[in-house]
Enzyme design. Sequence first.
Site, PDB file in Angstrom:
ATOM      1  N   LYS A 201      34.488 104.331  59.327  1.00  0.00           N
ATOM      2  CA  LYS A 201      34.920 102.985  58.899  1.00  0.00           C
ATOM      3  C   LYS A 201      33.669 102.282  58.376  1.00  0.00           C
ATOM      4  O   LYS A 201      32.883 101.725  59.139  1.00  0.00           O
ATOM      5  CB  LYS A 201      35.509 102.229  60.097  1.00  0.00           C
ATOM      6  CG  LYS A 201      36.559 101.183  59.752  1.00  0.00           C
ATOM      7  CD  LYS A 201      36.084 100.021  58.941  1.00  0.00           C
ATOM      8  CE  LYS A 201      35.306  98.971  59.699  1.00  0.00           C
ATOM      9  NZ  LYS A 201      34.680  97.985  58.760  1.00  0.00           N
ATOM     10  N   GLU A 276      24.007 101.183  68.454  1.00  0.00           N
ATOM     11  CA  GLU A 276      22.705 100.819  67.886  1.00  0.00           C
ATOM     12  C   GLU A 276      22.868  99.397  67.367  1.00  0.00           C
ATOM     13  O   GLU A 276      23.579  99.162  66.399  1.00  0.00           O
ATOM     14  CB  GLU A 276      22.345 101.812  66.782  1.00  0.00           C
ATOM     15  CG  GLU A 276      20.877 101.842  66.471  1.00  0.00           C
ATOM     16  CD  GLU A 276      20.518 100.863  65.384  1.00  0.00           C
ATOM     17  OE1 GLU A 276      20.121  99.727  65.736  1.00  0.00           O
ATOM     18  OE2 GLU A 276      20.640 101.214  64.218  1.00  0.00           O
ATOM     19  N   CYS A 310      17.672  96.173  61.243  1.00  0.00           N
ATOM     20  CA  CYS A 310      17.734  95.991  62.696  1.00  0.00           C
ATOM     21  C   CYS A 310      16.349  96.006  63.328  1.00  0.00           C
ATOM     22  O   CYS A 310      16.128  95.333  64.327  1.00  0.00           O
ATOM     23  CB  CYS A 310      18.648  97.033  63.328  1.00  0.00           C
ATOM     24  SG  CYS A 310      18.262  98.697  62.801  1.00  0.00           S
ATOM     25  N   GLU A 407      18.856  86.950  66.237  1.00  0.00           N
ATOM     26  CA  GLU A 407      18.661  87.778  65.043  1.00  0.00           C
ATOM     27  C   GLU A 407      19.146  86.997  63.822  1.00  0.00           C
ATOM     28  O   GLU A 407      20.298  86.582  63.759  1.00  0.00           O
ATOM     29  CB  GLU A 407      19.451  89.085  65.201  1.00  0.00           C
ATOM     30  CG  GLU A 407      19.166  90.074  64.114  1.00  0.00           C
ATOM     31  CD  GLU A 407      19.791  91.442  64.380  1.00  0.00           C
ATOM     32  OE1 GLU A 407      20.998  91.501  64.681  1.00  0.00           O
ATOM     33  OE2 GLU A 407      19.065  92.451  64.275  1.00  0.00           O
TER      34      GLU A 407
HETATM   35  P1  NAI Z   1      29.330  93.386  62.598  1.00  0.00           P
HETATM   36  O1  NAI Z   1      28.783  93.966  63.844  1.00  0.00           O
HETATM   37  O2  NAI Z   1      30.523  92.499  62.682  1.00  0.00           O
HETATM   38  O3  NAI Z   1      29.730  94.593  61.587  1.00  0.00           O
HETATM   39  C1  NAI Z   1      29.289  95.926  61.671  1.00  0.00           C
HETATM   40  C2  NAI Z   1      30.483  96.868  61.566  1.00  0.00           C
HETATM   41  O4  NAI Z   1      31.369  96.622  62.651  1.00  0.00           O
HETATM   42  C3  NAI Z   1      31.333  96.674  60.305  1.00  0.00           C
HETATM   43  O5  NAI Z   1      31.812  97.932  59.879  1.00  0.00           O
HETATM   44  C4  NAI Z   1      32.486  95.810  60.814  1.00  0.00           C
HETATM   45  O6  NAI Z   1      33.654  95.920  60.045  1.00  0.00           O
HETATM   46  C5  NAI Z   1      32.694  96.392  62.192  1.00  0.00           C
HETATM   47  N1  NAI Z   1      33.378  95.488  63.128  1.00  0.00           N
HETATM   48  C6  NAI Z   1      33.371  94.118  63.141  1.00  0.00           C
HETATM   49  N2  NAI Z   1      34.148  93.652  64.147  1.00  0.00           N
HETATM   50  C7  NAI Z   1      34.637  94.733  64.787  1.00  0.00           C
HETATM   51  C8  NAI Z   1      35.504  94.908  65.904  1.00  0.00           C
HETATM   52  N3  NAI Z   1      36.019  93.864  66.558  1.00  0.00           N
HETATM   53  N4  NAI Z   1      35.795  96.163  66.309  1.00  0.00           N
HETATM   54  C9  NAI Z   1      35.267  97.231  65.671  1.00  0.00           C
HETATM   55  N5  NAI Z   1      34.464  97.144  64.591  1.00  0.00           N
HETATM   56  C10 NAI Z   1      34.152  95.903  64.153  1.00  0.00           C
HETATM   57  O7  NAI Z   1      28.163  92.641  61.838  1.00  0.00           O
HETATM   58  P2  NAI Z   1      28.295  91.479  60.717  1.00  0.00           P
HETATM   59  O8  NAI Z   1      29.328  90.487  61.146  1.00  0.00           O
HETATM   60  O9  NAI Z   1      28.448  92.125  59.408  1.00  0.00           O
HETATM   61  O10 NAI Z   1      26.852  90.831  60.805  1.00  0.00           O
HETATM   62  C11 NAI Z   1      26.556  89.849  61.802  1.00  0.00           C
HETATM   63  C12 NAI Z   1      25.180  90.071  62.351  1.00  0.00           C
HETATM   64  O11 NAI Z   1      25.110  91.317  63.028  1.00  0.00           O
HETATM   65  C13 NAI Z   1      24.063  90.147  61.328  1.00  0.00           C
HETATM   66  O12 NAI Z   1      23.642  88.887  60.923  1.00  0.00           O
HETATM   67  C14 NAI Z   1      23.017  90.893  62.104  1.00  0.00           C
HETATM   68  O13 NAI Z   1      22.359  90.001  62.960  1.00  0.00           O
HETATM   69  C15 NAI Z   1      23.810  91.855  62.941  1.00  0.00           C
HETATM   70  N6  NAI Z   1      23.861  93.212  62.323  1.00  0.00           N
HETATM   71  C16 NAI Z   1      23.037  94.188  62.815  1.00  0.00           C
HETATM   72  C17 NAI Z   1      22.996  95.420  62.204  1.00  0.00           C
HETATM   73  C18 NAI Z   1      22.102  96.520  62.678  1.00  0.00           C
HETATM   74  O14 NAI Z   1      21.643  97.321  61.885  1.00  0.00           O
HETATM   75  N7  NAI Z   1      21.860  96.642  63.964  1.00  0.00           N
HETATM   76  C19 NAI Z   1      23.795  95.716  61.012  1.00  0.00           C
HETATM   77  C20 NAI Z   1      24.688  94.638  60.622  1.00  0.00           C
HETATM   78  C21 NAI Z   1      24.682  93.436  61.262  1.00  0.00           C
END
Ligand code: NAI
Length: 503
Positions: A201, A276, A310, A407
């Site tokens: 996904k 992660e 990250c 973050e």
């Molecule tokens: P997110 O954690 O919501 O999205 C990452 C993935 O999780 C996407 O594929 C999203 O569709 C999926 N996702 C979202 N809600 C979910 C749920 N309830 N159940 C299962 N999958 C779900 O991150 P978002 O909203 O894009 O970004 C918010 C913040 O998260 C960023 O500002 C950053 O601080 C952090 N982030 C950290 C990352 C890393 O590399 N560790 C990558 C992306 C975001």
Amino acid sequence: MSAATTPSVESAARGAKSSAAIGFLSSSPKKLLIGGKWVPSKSGKTFETINPANEQVLALIAEGDKADVDEAVKAARKAFEEGKWSSITPHQRTRYLLKIAELIEQNGDELAELETLDNGKPLSQARAIDINGSAGIFRYFAGWSTKIYGDTNPSDPSTFNFTLREPVGVCGLITPWNFPLMMAAQKIAPALACGNTVILKPAEQTPLTALRLGELIQEAGIPDGVVNIVTGFGPGAGSAISEHPDIDKVSFTGSTEVGKMILAASTSNLKRVSLELGGKSPNIIFPDADLSQAIPNAMSGVFFNSGQVCVAGTRIFVQQEMYDNFLDQFGKAAERMTVGDGLDPKTRLGPLVSKEQFDRVKGYLALGRKEGARATIGGEAIEGKGYFVKPTLFADVNNSMRIAREEIFGPVAAAIPFKDETDAVLQGNDTTYGLAAAVWTKDISRAIKVARALKAGTVWVNCYGLADTSMPFGGYKQSGFGRENGKYAIDLFTQIKSVYVKL
Ligand code: NAI
Ligand code: MG
């Protein structure tokens, strides 16, 4: 947006340049890959993916949800149980994975362009890091298929006891938008090397390269149902994966907030989870550091990928006597970075990925000022189309401010003064995260003492951001658990069976 208002396919509007990328984008809406077939979502719904440099719609994407995830799980389960993948010889799996690596390289220019259009990152970085890196990941894990061993154990003479290391089964892989293809590769490659079948996904902001990878995986001849791709949103497709009773494992990269939700959902069937998550990594610069290296690395540590990393070194700890000198040198160098469209070869800093991230980062810029920090450079967005934020350095930051604790995921650095080694380590570790850290000093003993003392999954000494697929990668504390890459990734995607044979 409905299919009736499909945007024009004019490449100019989208910024695409190569015929390969234009060709890929013009077959919109993009579909889901389930059981070896490209299918629309059951609901018929689609969503837009946007070029963050100009806010134009690049393509429409099938919006998968629970019903589509159910179909993908059925396909992955069938492929797994039939042994189409888990029961072929490990050497065959190696060949398939090498073929995927080769196809990524052959289509590298197109993939890089799609990545830049969808994510915004500079094209040269997409090509050299994301695309070459993804090919390298497939090549690395191709080698592992034939090197996954069990043990023969010290048995009682009346038995012969051994262990088998077997695939976990059907794996749900949920990836973020900051390194879209590379995050998909980092999960698909080890999962497949170990004999699992998968449902990917991709993040809704950047689904394009994962979909192109799906085509390349088919071209490589991977059996139907082994790799399924369901595009869609987190609360729809993502949560359907984390809750699914017939998924054996979820591997997630993204926010700590969603990581916690995935872990909670896993209790329904006790699926394995590896996470992660976020970071707020300290980059500690001692007065004896080689500043000609420490300053450019501190910059790339926090500005690379527009800070959407990250492991970004967002808290730069500088010894108090050299604090003003550091602010001056860092600021002068950072102001020379060209901000712009990732397709422009002069660009060093692209836009943020989405309107949501843009608003979030602007919110933190305002918050930093309100908390009493001083933006020595940047501190604001750039007017006009596209989600551009100026590289920003906040001075006079103290480690308890929210801009030092949360973050931000944008090109925003916080410079924090420290007194001595003990103070640097205490402040560096004073965070809920523990993904990465760095230390700059010419004193080898201090470097090693500090590396030991920092509570982080990766510590860099006199460098920042280096990565190698053979090195484990993952977090301490709320940065998650499980280690991706290296031999540790094999642990994540296998389980161990003890076999007793009575002689
Ligand atoms: P997110 O954690 O919501 O999205 C990452 C993935 O999780 C996407 O594929 C999203 O569709 C999926 N996702 C979202 N809600 C979910 C749920 N309830 N159940 C299962 N999958 C779900 O991150 P978002 O909203 O894009 O970004 C918010 C913040 O998260 C960023 O500002 C950053 O601080 C952090 N982030 C950290 C990352 C890393 O590399 N560790 C990558 C992306 C975001
Ligand atoms: Mg989210």
